[in-house]
Write a protein that holds these residues in place. Structure first.
Motif, PDB file in Angstrom:
ATOM      1  N   MET A   1     -34.961 -14.093  57.174  1.00  0.00           N
ATOM      2  CA  MET A   1     -34.995 -15.504  56.846  1.00  0.00           C
ATOM      3  C   MET A   1     -34.422 -16.270  58.024  1.00  0.00           C
ATOM      4  N   ASP A   2     -35.000 -17.379  58.330  1.00  0.00           N
ATOM      5  CA  ASP A   2     -34.422 -18.218  59.356  1.00  0.00           C
ATOM      6  C   ASP A   2     -34.394 -19.664  58.870  1.00  0.00           C
ATOM      7  N   TYR A   3     -33.805 -20.496  59.682  1.00  0.00           N
ATOM      8  CA  TYR A   3     -33.588 -21.877  59.289  1.00  0.00           C
ATOM      9  C   TYR A   3     -34.890 -22.649  59.102  1.00  0.00           C
ATOM     10  N   SER A   4     -35.989 -22.176  59.693  1.00  0.00           N
ATOM     11  CA  SER A   4     -37.243 -22.917  59.604  1.00  0.00           C
ATOM     12  C   SER A   4     -37.706 -23.087  58.155  1.00  0.00           C
ATOM     13  N   VAL A   5     -37.430 -22.119  57.271  1.00  0.00           N
ATOM     14  CA  VAL A   5     -37.857 -22.279  55.879  1.00  0.00           C
ATOM     15  C   VAL A   5     -37.070 -23.378  55.185  1.00  0.00           C
ATOM     16  N   PHE A   6     -35.805 -23.514  55.528  1.00  0.00           N
ATOM     17  CA  PHE A   6     -35.004 -24.590  54.942  1.00  0.00           C
ATOM     18  C   PHE A   6     -35.463 -25.942  55.472  1.00  0.00           C
ATOM     19  N   LEU A   7     -35.754 -25.991  56.752  1.00  0.00           N
ATOM     20  CA  LEU A   7     -36.243 -27.227  57.352  1.00  0.00           C
ATOM     21  C   LEU A   7     -37.586 -27.616  56.754  1.00  0.00           C
ATOM     22  N   LEU A   8     -38.441 -26.641  56.553  1.00  0.00           N
ATOM     23  CA  LEU A   8     -39.742 -26.887  55.933  1.00  0.00           C
ATOM     24  C   LEU A   8     -39.572 -27.521  54.557  1.00  0.00           C
ATOM     25  N   ASN A   9     -38.669 -26.985  53.776  1.00  0.00           N
ATOM     26  CA  ASN A   9     -38.437 -27.549  52.447  1.00  0.00           C
ATOM     27  C   ASN A   9     -37.903 -28.977  52.542  1.00  0.00           C
ATOM     28  N   GLU A  10     -36.984 -29.194  53.443  1.00  0.00           N
ATOM     29  CA  GLU A  10     -36.378 -30.517  53.567  1.00  0.00           C
ATOM     30  C   GLU A  10     -37.365 -31.563  54.067  1.00  0.00           C
ATOM     31  N   LYS A  11     -38.208 -31.203  55.027  1.00  0.00           N
ATOM     32  CA  LYS A  11     -39.102 -32.172  55.654  1.00  0.00           C
ATOM     33  C   LYS A  11     -40.444 -32.329  54.954  1.00  0.00           C
ATOM     34  N   LEU A  12     -40.937 -31.261  54.300  1.00  0.00           N
ATOM     35  CA  LEU A  12     -42.298 -31.309  53.790  1.00  0.00           C
ATOM     36  C   LEU A  12     -42.382 -31.128  52.277  1.00  0.00           C
ATOM     37  N   ILE A  13     -41.805 -30.073  51.786  1.00  0.00           N
ATOM     38  CA  ILE A  13     -41.977 -29.727  50.376  1.00  0.00           C
ATOM     39  C   ILE A  13     -41.004 -30.479  49.485  1.00  0.00           C
ATOM     40  N   ASN A  14     -39.765 -30.570  49.914  1.00  0.00           N
ATOM     41  CA  ASN A  14     -38.738 -31.355  49.230  1.00  0.00           C
ATOM     42  C   ASN A  14     -38.560 -30.954  47.764  1.00  0.00           C
ATOM     43  N   SER A  15     -38.315 -29.677  47.540  1.00  0.00           N
ATOM     44  CA  SER A  15     -38.077 -29.202  46.178  1.00  0.00           C
ATOM     45  C   SER A  15     -36.622 -28.757  46.036  1.00  0.00           C
ATOM     46  N   ASP A  16     -36.195 -28.623  44.803  1.00  0.00           N
ATOM     47  CA  ASP A  16     -34.870 -28.085  44.515  1.00  0.00           C
ATOM     48  C   ASP A  16     -34.991 -26.564  44.635  1.00  0.00           C
ATOM     49  N   ALA A  17     -34.927 -26.088  45.858  1.00  0.00           N
ATOM     50  CA  ALA A  17     -35.293 -24.705  46.142  1.00  0.00           C
ATOM     51  C   ALA A  17     -34.090 -23.779  46.226  1.00  0.00           C
ATOM     52  N   TYR A  18     -34.318 -22.582  45.756  1.00  0.00           N
ATOM     53  CA  TYR A  18     -33.377 -21.479  45.882  1.00  0.00           C
ATOM     54  C   TYR A  18     -34.130 -20.361  46.572  1.00  0.00           C
ATOM     55  N   MET A  19     -33.413 -19.565  47.355  1.00  0.00           N
ATOM     56  CA  MET A  19     -34.082 -18.531  48.121  1.00  0.00           C
ATOM     57  C   MET A  19     -33.400 -17.193  47.922  1.00  0.00           C
ATOM     58  N   MET A  20     -34.202 -16.208  47.549  1.00  0.00           N
ATOM     59  CA  MET A  20     -33.701 -14.862  47.383  1.00  0.00           C
ATOM     60  C   MET A  20     -33.624 -14.222  48.762  1.00  0.00           C
ATOM     61  N   MET A  21     -32.448 -13.693  49.074  1.00  0.00           N
ATOM     62  CA  MET A  21     -32.226 -13.129  50.401  1.00  0.00           C
ATOM     63  C   MET A  21     -31.547 -11.777  50.258  1.00  0.00           C
ATOM     64  N   ASP A  22     -31.910 -10.840  51.099  1.00  0.00           N
ATOM     65  CA  ASP A  22     -31.297  -9.528  51.107  1.00  0.00           C
ATOM     66  C   ASP A  22     -29.779  -9.664  51.232  1.00  0.00           C
ATOM     67  N   GLU A  23     -29.048  -8.894  50.427  1.00  0.00           N
ATOM     68  CA  GLU A  23     -27.592  -9.003  50.391  1.00  0.00           C
ATOM     69  C   GLU A  23     -26.956  -8.788  51.762  1.00  0.00           C
ATOM     70  N   GLU A  24     -27.473  -7.829  52.502  1.00  0.00           N
ATOM     71  CA  GLU A  24     -26.931  -7.545  53.832  1.00  0.00           C
ATOM     72  C   GLU A  24     -27.081  -8.758  54.756  1.00  0.00           C
ATOM     73  N   GLY A  25     -28.248  -9.403  54.720  1.00  0.00           N
ATOM     74  CA  GLY A  25     -28.473 -10.593  55.537  1.00  0.00           C
ATOM     75  C   GLY A  25     -27.582 -11.746  55.129  1.00  0.00           C
ATOM     76  N   LEU A  26     -27.364 -11.888  53.834  1.00  0.00           N
ATOM     77  CA  LEU A  26     -26.519 -12.975  53.350  1.00  0.00           C
ATOM     78  C   LEU A  26     -25.050 -12.742  53.709  1.00  0.00           C
ATOM     79  N   GLN A  27     -24.642 -11.483  53.781  1.00  0.00           N
ATOM     80  CA  GLN A  27     -23.276 -11.183  54.227  1.00  0.00           C
ATOM     81  C   GLN A  27     -23.103 -11.504  55.706  1.00  0.00           C
TER      82      GLN A  27
END
Length: 181
Positions: A1-27
């Motif tokens: 996962m990278d920041y581009s998906v968050f930016l995409l949501n903020e600039k284009l989709i604009n939803s109340d989004a949650y993202m499932m991320m691998d535990e190791e990556g989130l740590q």
């Protein structure tokens, strides 16, 4: 996962989004929690069930849940795309039949900086299986890759422009020195 998906949501989709991320990556990158990411650990069945219940609750409350359906990060050119079964499970449990597929293609074009091309498409899947997800995602990613490779870029817009590359600075300085002559 990278920041581009968050930016995409903020600039284009604009939803109340949650993202499932691998535990190791989130740590490794805990700041993603502040952006709506929550963890999943497919190796631990207890936490896997907890993540599934949390995802189900979000979907029942009509929240957007972004998943990386392969269940792991893989090179973008690897085929076939293989989809984790949980994706189909969530689609069957979610209200409605719409699924938004988001494909990202990372490349270097003519400059020394990477570019990310993103394609978003919402489809109605009335009968979803692992195969239908794999086929749709493969088609979309392949079309995106072909658009980038062939230079068919008019359909894209720039969200973020990075700093100038060394070659861009060199071209600017060369033009200035030519004007002074």
């Amino acid at each position: 996962m990278d920041y581009s998906v968050f930016l995409l949501n903020e600039k284009l989709i604009n939803s109340d989004a949650y993202m499932m991320m691998d535990e190791e990556g989130l740590q490794k990158f805990p700041f993603f929690r502040r952006l709506g990411a929550f963890s999943i650990n497919s190796k631990d069945h207890g936490t896997l069930r907890t993540s599934y219940r949390y995802t189900q609750s979000l979907l029942e409350h009509e929240k957007s849940v972004w998943l990386f359906p392969q269940g792991e990060e893989r090179h973008q050119e690897l085929r076939p795309l293989s989809i984790a079964r949980g994706v189909v499970h969530f689609h069957h449990k979610a209200p409605g039949d719409d699924v938004t597929f988001i494909s990202a293609y990372y490349t270097f074009l003519r400059e020394q900086k990477p570019e990310v091309f993103i394609h978003v498409q919402t489809c109605t899947l009335t009968h979803s299986t692992v195969d239908t997800f794999e086929e749709q995602m493969t088609r979309q990613l392949d079309r995106l890759r072909n658009s980038v490779i062939t230079g068919d870029l008019q359909q894209f817009e720039t969200f973020i422009a990075g700093r100038r590359t060394i070659s861009e600075w060199f071209q600017t300085l060369s033009r200035r020195s030519e004007r002074k002559r």
